[in-house]
Design a protein around this motif. Structure first.
Motif, PDB file in Angstrom:
ATOM      1  N   LYS A  12       0.859  -1.191   0.000  1.00 56.44           N
ATOM      2  CA  LYS A  12       0.000   0.000   0.000  1.00 56.44           C
ATOM      3  C   LYS A  12       0.887   1.231   0.000  1.00 56.44           C
ATOM      4  O   LYS A  12       2.020   1.188   0.490  1.00 56.44           O
ATOM      5  N   PRO A  13       0.412   2.343  -0.568  1.00 55.56           N
ATOM      6  CA  PRO A  13       1.218   3.580  -0.547  1.00 55.56           C
ATOM      7  C   PRO A  13       1.663   3.913   0.876  1.00 55.56           C
ATOM      8  O   PRO A  13       0.899   3.802   1.828  1.00 55.56           O
ATOM      9  N   GLY A  14       2.921   4.272   1.004  1.00 51.15           N
ATOM     10  CA  GLY A  14       3.475   4.558   2.317  1.00 51.15           C
ATOM     11  C   GLY A  14       4.107   3.345   2.974  1.00 51.15           C
ATOM     12  O   GLY A  14       4.606   3.428   4.093  1.00 51.15           O
ATOM     13  N   ALA A  15       4.121   2.209   2.274  1.00 46.28           N
ATOM     14  CA  ALA A  15       4.626   0.976   2.888  1.00 46.28           C
ATOM     15  C   ALA A  15       6.120   1.011   3.170  1.00 46.28           C
ATOM     16  O   ALA A  15       6.631   0.149   3.866  1.00 46.28           O
ATOM     17  N   GLN A  16       6.830   2.002   2.614  1.00 46.70           N
ATOM     18  CA  GLN A  16       8.246   2.130   2.951  1.00 46.70           C
ATOM     19  C   GLN A  16       8.423   2.271   4.462  1.00 46.70           C
ATOM     20  O   GLN A  16       9.450   1.902   5.012  1.00 46.70           O
ATOM     21  N   GLY A  17       7.418   2.819   5.138  1.00 51.32           N
ATOM     22  CA  GLY A  17       7.566   3.101   6.554  1.00 51.32           C
ATOM     23  C   GLY A  17       7.091   2.004   7.470  1.00 51.32           C
ATOM     24  O   GLY A  17       7.236   2.122   8.677  1.00 51.32           O
ATOM     25  N   TYR A  18       6.512   0.945   6.887  1.00 51.90           N
ATOM     26  CA  TYR A  18       6.085  -0.113   7.792  1.00 51.90           C
ATOM     27  C   TYR A  18       6.375  -1.485   7.201  1.00 51.90           C
ATOM     28  O   TYR A  18       7.534  -1.702   6.812  1.00 51.90           O
ATOM     29  N   GLN A  19       5.411  -2.413   7.190  1.00 53.37           N
ATOM     30  CA  GLN A  19       5.724  -3.827   6.939  1.00 53.37           C
ATOM     31  C   GLN A  19       6.783  -4.291   7.952  1.00 53.37           C
ATOM     32  O   GLN A  19       7.838  -4.823   7.605  1.00 53.37           O
ATOM     33  N   ARG A  20       6.462  -4.109   9.218  1.00 53.92           N
ATOM     34  CA  ARG A  20       7.388  -4.440  10.304  1.00 53.92           C
ATOM     35  C   ARG A  20       7.719  -5.921  10.354  1.00 53.92           C
ATOM     36  O   ARG A  20       8.703  -6.319  10.983  1.00 53.92           O
ATOM     37  N   VAL A  21       6.904  -6.738   9.697  1.00 59.17           N
ATOM     38  CA  VAL A  21       7.110  -8.174   9.767  1.00 59.17           C
ATOM     39  C   VAL A  21       8.503  -8.578   9.299  1.00 59.17           C
ATOM     40  O   VAL A  21       9.095  -9.518   9.833  1.00 59.17           O
ATOM     41  N   TRP A  22       9.071  -7.841   8.337  1.00 53.02           N
ATOM     42  CA  TRP A  22      10.396  -8.219   7.824  1.00 53.02           C
ATOM     43  C   TRP A  22      11.476  -7.975   8.871  1.00 53.02           C
ATOM     44  O   TRP A  22      12.448  -8.739   8.944  1.00 53.02           O
ATOM     45  N   ASN A  23      11.322  -6.925   9.688  1.00 52.63           N
ATOM     46  CA  ASN A  23      12.264  -6.711  10.786  1.00 52.63           C
ATOM     47  C   ASN A  23      12.145  -7.826  11.816  1.00 52.63           C
ATOM     48  O   ASN A  23      13.149  -8.289  12.381  1.00 52.63           O
ATOM     49  N   ARG A  24      10.915  -8.252  12.076  1.00 55.40           N
ATOM     50  CA  ARG A  24      10.706  -9.330  13.053  1.00 55.40           C
ATOM     51  C   ARG A  24      11.321 -10.637  12.544  1.00 55.40           C
ATOM     52  O   ARG A  24      11.919 -11.397  13.317  1.00 55.40           O
ATOM     53  N   ILE A  25      11.166 -10.910  11.252  1.00 53.93           N
ATOM     54  CA  ILE A  25      11.777 -12.106  10.676  1.00 53.93           C
ATOM     55  C   ILE A  25      13.296 -12.016  10.767  1.00 53.93           C
ATOM     56  O   ILE A  25      13.969 -12.985  11.136  1.00 53.93           O
ATOM     57  N   ALA A  26      13.845 -10.852  10.443  1.00 60.14           N
ATOM     58  CA  ALA A  26      15.302 -10.688  10.485  1.00 60.14           C
ATOM     59  C   ALA A  26      15.849 -10.954  11.879  1.00 60.14           C
ATOM     60  O   ALA A  26      16.954 -11.510  12.035  1.00 60.14           O
ATOM     61  N   GLN A  27      15.094 -10.576  12.913  1.00 62.90           N
ATOM     62  CA  GLN A  27      15.536 -10.810  14.286  1.00 62.90           C
ATOM     63  C   GLN A  27      15.680 -12.298  14.611  1.00 62.90           C
ATOM     64  O   GLN A  27      16.434 -12.669  15.511  1.00 62.90           O
ATOM     65  N   GLU A  28      14.961 -13.147  13.877  1.00 63.26           N
ATOM     66  CA  GLU A  28      15.061 -14.593  14.087  1.00 63.26           C
ATOM     67  C   GLU A  28      16.299 -15.200  13.432  1.00 63.26           C
ATOM     68  O   GLU A  28      16.609 -16.368  13.629  1.00 63.26           O
ATOM     69  N   GLN A  29      16.992 -14.418  12.614  1.00 62.63           N
ATOM     70  CA  GLN A  29      18.230 -14.820  11.945  1.00 62.63           C
ATOM     71  C   GLN A  29      18.073 -16.127  11.149  1.00 62.63           C
ATOM     72  O   GLN A  29      18.810 -17.088  11.349  1.00 62.63           O
ATOM     73  N   PRO A  30      17.135 -16.129  10.203  1.00 64.54           N
ATOM     74  CA  PRO A  30      16.968 -17.344   9.404  1.00 64.54           C
ATOM     75  C   PRO A  30      18.078 -17.509   8.371  1.00 64.54           C
ATOM     76  O   PRO A  30      18.755 -16.537   7.992  1.00 64.54           O
ATOM     77  N   ASP A  31      18.253 -18.733   7.913  1.00 61.30           N
ATOM     78  CA  ASP A  31      19.150 -19.016   6.791  1.00 61.30           C
ATOM     79  C   ASP A  31      18.416 -18.876   5.467  1.00 61.30           C
ATOM     80  O   ASP A  31      19.004 -18.474   4.461  1.00 61.30           O
ATOM     81  N   TYR A  32      17.142 -19.263   5.468  1.00 61.34           N
ATOM     82  CA  TYR A  32      16.319 -19.247   4.263  1.00 61.34           C
ATOM     83  C   TYR A  32      15.077 -18.403   4.507  1.00 61.34           C
ATOM     84  O   TYR A  32      14.564 -18.343   5.627  1.00 61.34           O
ATOM     85  N   LEU A  33      14.557 -17.803   3.417  1.00 62.29           N
ATOM     86  CA  LEU A  33      13.237 -17.187   3.411  1.00 62.29           C
ATOM     87  C   LEU A  33      12.437 -17.830   2.293  1.00 62.29           C
ATOM     88  O   LEU A  33      12.830 -17.764   1.128  1.00 62.29           O
ATOM     89  N   PHE A  34      11.315 -18.471   2.655  1.00 64.96           N
ATOM     90  CA  PHE A  34      10.413 -19.072   1.682  1.00 64.96           C
ATOM     91  C   PHE A  34       9.167 -18.190   1.580  1.00 64.96           C
ATOM     92  O   PHE A  34       8.448 -18.006   2.575  1.00 64.96           O
ATOM     93  N   LEU A  35       8.921 -17.643   0.397  1.00 69.49           N
ATOM     94  CA  LEU A  35       7.738 -16.822   0.129  1.00 69.49           C
ATOM     95  C   LEU A  35       6.734 -17.685  -0.625  1.00 69.49           C
ATOM     96  O   LEU A  35       6.992 -18.111  -1.757  1.00 69.49           O
ATOM     97  N   LEU A  36       5.575 -17.926  -0.008  1.00 72.76           N
ATOM     98  CA  LEU A  36       4.687 -18.991  -0.461  1.00 72.76           C
ATOM     99  C   LEU A  36       3.404 -18.468  -1.091  1.00 72.76           C
ATOM    100  O   LEU A  36       2.315 -18.993  -0.865  1.00 72.76           O
ATOM    101  N   GLY A  37       3.538 -17.441  -1.922  1.00 74.73           N
ATOM    102  CA  GLY A  37       2.401 -17.010  -2.717  1.00 74.73           C
ATOM    103  C   GLY A  37       1.835 -15.667  -2.332  1.00 74.73           C
ATOM    104  O   GLY A  37       1.915 -15.240  -1.182  1.00 74.73           O
ATOM    105  N   ASP A  38       1.232 -15.007  -3.314  1.00 74.42           N
ATOM    106  CA  ASP A  38       0.650 -13.672  -3.147  1.00 74.42           C
ATOM    107  C   ASP A  38       1.712 -12.690  -2.667  1.00 74.42           C
ATOM    108  O   ASP A  38       1.486 -11.900  -1.747  1.00 74.42           O
ATOM    109  N   GLN A  39       2.887 -12.767  -3.318  1.00 69.23           N
ATOM    110  CA  GLN A  39       3.927 -11.781  -3.029  1.00 69.23           C
ATOM    111  C   GLN A  39       3.468 -10.382  -3.456  1.00 69.23           C
ATOM    112  O   GLN A  39       3.924  -9.372  -2.906  1.00 69.23           O
ATOM    113  N   ILE A  40       2.600 -10.328  -4.455  1.00 70.93           N
ATOM    114  CA  ILE A  40       1.906  -9.102  -4.830  1.00 70.93           C
ATOM    115  C   ILE A  40       0.433  -9.459  -5.010  1.00 70.93           C
ATOM    116  O   ILE A  40       0.076 -10.627  -5.109  1.00 70.93           O
TER     117      ILE A  40
END
Length: 314
Positions: A12-40
């Protein structure tokens, strides 16, 4: 080995400032990221199905714009860039599509013209960086749809594979004899599992049992799939439904179904944007699965990878 997995990202417009979920995922320090559909989302309420009336050229133009917008979200880009450092070397970013990034809401392969299907596949592989010239081992350009496998690594040792399936390209309207995966893809799955004695993850955009719109409505293809995985210990990762879910094996199968959906999308308007994701952590002894939402997390432990017993910890 640690895998983050999620699905359903509605920019959504303005999303540069949020989508906090990616920061939360990064904190878990994964080796892989699997994106399982509806990326857009090519369409969203109240304009569901609108792209069905577009030319292939307009479809491609709009789709590219949506990818550019989502891929430019700063914390999403930071996570992708970090994990790309491990691509094909014990980590990386991989995925498959579902209806909204394949074509439009509830789109099936039989609904979508060949020209649009080629454009959507071209753009998906471009932005997901699957099947590029420097990565020929995965997606065969001569193969229709999006299905491929990758080796899974733990402490620099191969432990098995993840197989990504396509539940859109070959599909038709639900029915006992209607295709979902299609025979070519079923043959591919059988070949990929033949002789594989290691750890197996199967990934797809459409859930099997977690929704009434899933694989169970395709009786014949689902029966063929079950015959291929019969008795094999495996975990099925999926998305689509804007919720998290964990389903232990059913009947004679030994396959867990784990859903994480709603990285950044609304399920019900009053609840606001979701921040759902999952973490699968493998050790030789066990597999731990954590399902996160805005309120906290739910833990599941496959106690013993040898017997695939299950224990739930909340």
């Amino acid at each position: 080995m640690k895998i983050a997995f999620t699905s359903c990202m509605n920019f959504k417009p303005g999303a540069q400032g949020y989508q906090r979920v990616w920061n939360r995922i990064a904190q878990e320090q994964p080796d892989y990221l699997f994106l399982l559909g509806d990326q857009i989302y090519m369409d969203y309420f109240p304009n569901l199905g609108e792209p069905a009336g577009w030319t292939a050229a307009k479809f491609a133009d709009v789709m590219q714009g949506k990818y550019e917008a989502q891929w430019a979200v700063a914390n999403f880009k930071a996570l992708r860039d970090a994990l790309r450092q491990k691509q094909d070397n014990g980590g990386g970013v991989y995925g498959t599509w579902d209806d909204h990034d394949f074509a439009w809401n509830n789109a099936r392969g039989s609904d979508v013209g060949a020209a649009v299907k080629q454009q959507t596949r071209r753009l998906f592989t471009k932005y997901m960086q699957i099947g590029q010239l420097d990565n020929p081992a995965h997606l065969d350009p001569a193969v229709d749809g999006i299905y491929y496998s990758i080796p899974l690594m733990h402490q620099q040792q191969r432990i098995g594979k993840a197989i990504f399936l396509d539940t859109r390209w070959y599909s038709a309207a639900p029915g006992d004899a209607s295709p979902l995966l299609g025979q070519k893809q079923l043959d591919y799955l059988k070949q990929e599992l033949a002789g594989e004695q290691g750890y197996v993850l199967i990934c797809a955009g459409m859930p099997i049992r977690a929704t009434g719109n899933g694989w169970l409505r395709y009786r014949d293809d689902y029966a063929k799939f079950r015959a291929i995985i019969q008795g094999r210990k495996s975990i099925f990762l999926t998305g689509d439904i804007h919720e998290n879910a964990f389903l232990p094996p059913a009947g004679e199968t030994k396959m867990f179904e784990v859903v994480s959906s709603g990285a950044f999308v609304t399920k019900y308007y009053l609840t606001g944007e979701r921040e759902n994701f999952g973490i699968l952590e493998y050790t030789p002894a066990s597999t731990d699965i954590k399902l996160f939402d805005k309120k906290g997390l739910e833990k599941h432990n496959v106690i013993d990878n040898a017997t695939f017993m299950h224990q739930e910890i909340r």
